[in-house]
Design an enzyme around this catalytic site. Structure first.
Site, PDB file in Angstrom:
ATOM      1  N   GLY A   1       3.812  16.362 -38.339  1.00 21.46           N
ATOM      2  CA  GLY A   1       4.273  17.012 -39.430  1.00 21.46           C
ATOM      3  C   GLY A   1       5.794  17.057 -39.348  1.00 21.46           C
TER       4      GLY A   1
ATOM      5  NE  ARG B   1       0.997  30.126 -35.531  1.00 21.36           N
ATOM      6  CZ  ARG B   1       2.215  30.148 -35.819  1.00 21.36           C
ATOM      7  NH1 ARG B   1       3.106  29.566 -34.924  1.00 21.36           N
ATOM      8  NH2 ARG B   1       2.517  30.423 -36.908  1.00 21.36           N
TER       9      ARG B   1
ATOM     10  CG  ASP C   1       8.018  29.505 -28.164  1.00 18.86           C
ATOM     11  OD1 ASP C   1       8.824  30.289 -27.410  1.00 18.86           O
ATOM     12  OD2 ASP C   1       7.998  29.737 -29.469  1.00 18.86           O
TER      13      ASP C   1
ATOM     14  CD  GLU D   1       2.081  34.416 -29.159  1.00 16.09           C
ATOM     15  OE1 GLU D   1       2.731  34.868 -29.994  1.00 16.09           O
ATOM     16  OE2 GLU D   1       2.030  33.396 -28.606  1.00 16.09           O
TER      17      GLU D   1
ATOM     18  CG  HIS E   1       5.634  33.034 -30.916  1.00 11.27           C
ATOM     19  ND1 HIS E   1       4.254  33.290 -31.239  1.00 11.27           N
ATOM     20  CD2 HIS E   1       6.281  31.992 -31.739  1.00 11.27           C
ATOM     21  CE1 HIS E   1       4.030  32.600 -32.341  1.00 11.27           C
ATOM     22  NE2 HIS E   1       5.269  31.765 -32.546  1.00 11.27           N
TER      23      HIS E   1
END
Length: 318
Positions: free
Chosen positions: A156, A235, A259, A264, A282
């Site tokens: 994407g 994700r 990340d 989380e 994140h």
């Protein structure tokens, strides 16, 4: 009538930058609850008044939560992700759902390249080695990006920007997606395990949600191999955390840059203690420019929606 003519109450369920909060408070009655909404509506919020909810892909908004807000008209996701917003329920209830595709894509792509470089060159473990006096014993050769093979999970906006940056390192590109893209760089792999086997770096940049949960499995990591690195800027749910821990413990892969992670902000100690694992909180999509773009997209979506709602009320259709 009261929903249209009454105050514009906005319920924010995520942490937002101060500038965004200031802008929302200027134009709306803001109910700010950055810790989200668990079982009961946050204290002090009258559900009859709430016409807009600000959330993100991780926090989302469920069908039952929408049902608890009878005046709700619009759900705005701050950023590109909206996977945990029940879009089908919103559509059924006549609720608009918006997001900000592309607002932070460049920043995420930069972060992915940074994690790849840091893992390959060993920035974190080598800095620690120098701190404890192991300069001379820590000067072994390290892999680099130039000429390496990059496998992208997702093609994407973010995947394409990572690919364009990788081409500056003369990396060989491959990608896995639901279907091939005729204008995408690199070779398309319908089978993710085959892509992993052909990669030195496997970067996860696809959508989250049920369709991609644990897409990167133990089999994929095994195919990546003992010299391969995995990076996740998508994700946490896409990468099977236990499979990753096992692969690292068995030296089945060389390292990981994360990340995002399942559950989380809780991070397993096995990952935090591993010298070839990098974890950032994140923040891949967070930069001054990206937060401004996300703020502007959020404010525009709310402004346009409420202006349209007012026009619809003032000028009934024939």
């Amino acid at each position: 009538m009261s929903a249209v003519l009454g105050g514009k109450h906005v319920l924010a369920l995520i942490a937002l930058p101060d500038a965004t909060l200031d802008a929302l408070r200027r134009d709306y009655t803001l109910h700010y609850h950055p810790d989200g909404w668990s079982e009961t509506l946050p204290a002090g919020v009258d559900p009859v008044n709430v016409r807009a909810v600000v959330t993100n892909g991780s926090t989302g908004l469920s069908d039952s939560q929408m049902a608890a807000l009878p005046a709700l008209e619009i759900v705005s996701a701050f950023g590109a992700g909206y996977e945990n917003v029940d879009v089908a329920a919103a559509t059924r209830r006549g609720i608009v759902v918006t997001h900000a595709p592309g607002a932070n894509a460049a920043t995420v792509a930069d972060h992915a390249i940074g994690l790849m470089l840091a893992l390959a060159r060993g920035y974190a473990p080598l800095t620690e080695a120098v701190r404890v006096g192991r300069w001379r014993s820590s000067r072994a050769e390290r892999p680099t990006l130039t000429g390496a093979r990059l496998g992208l999970v997702g093609m994407g906006r973010i995947g394409r920007l990572i690919a364009s940056r990788a081409q500056g390192f003369d990396m060989t590109l491959g990608y896995h997606a639901r279907r091939p893209h005729v204008d995408a760089p690199g070779r398309y792999y319908a089978n993710l395990i085959e892509l992993a086997a052909a990669s030195d770096f496997l970067v996860i940049a696809c959508n989250g949600g049920a369709a991609t949960r644990h897409l990167v499995s133990s089999e994929v990591l095994k195919a990546l191999g003992p010299n391969g690195f995995v990076v996740n800027v998508a994700r946490g749910s896409v990468l099977d955390t236990q499979a990753l821990i096992d692969a690292l413990a068995d030296a089945a892969i060389a390292g990981a840059g994360l990340d995002v992670i399942e559950d989380e902000p809780e991070v397993p100690r096995a990952l935090l203690d591993h010298p070839d694992v990098l974890v950032t909180p994140h923040i891949a999509g967070r930069s001054p420019a990206s937060l401004i773009a996300q703020r502007d997209a959020l404010l525009a979506s709310l402004s346009q929606h409420f202006a349209h709602a007012l026009i619809e009320f003032a000028v009934p259709s024939a």
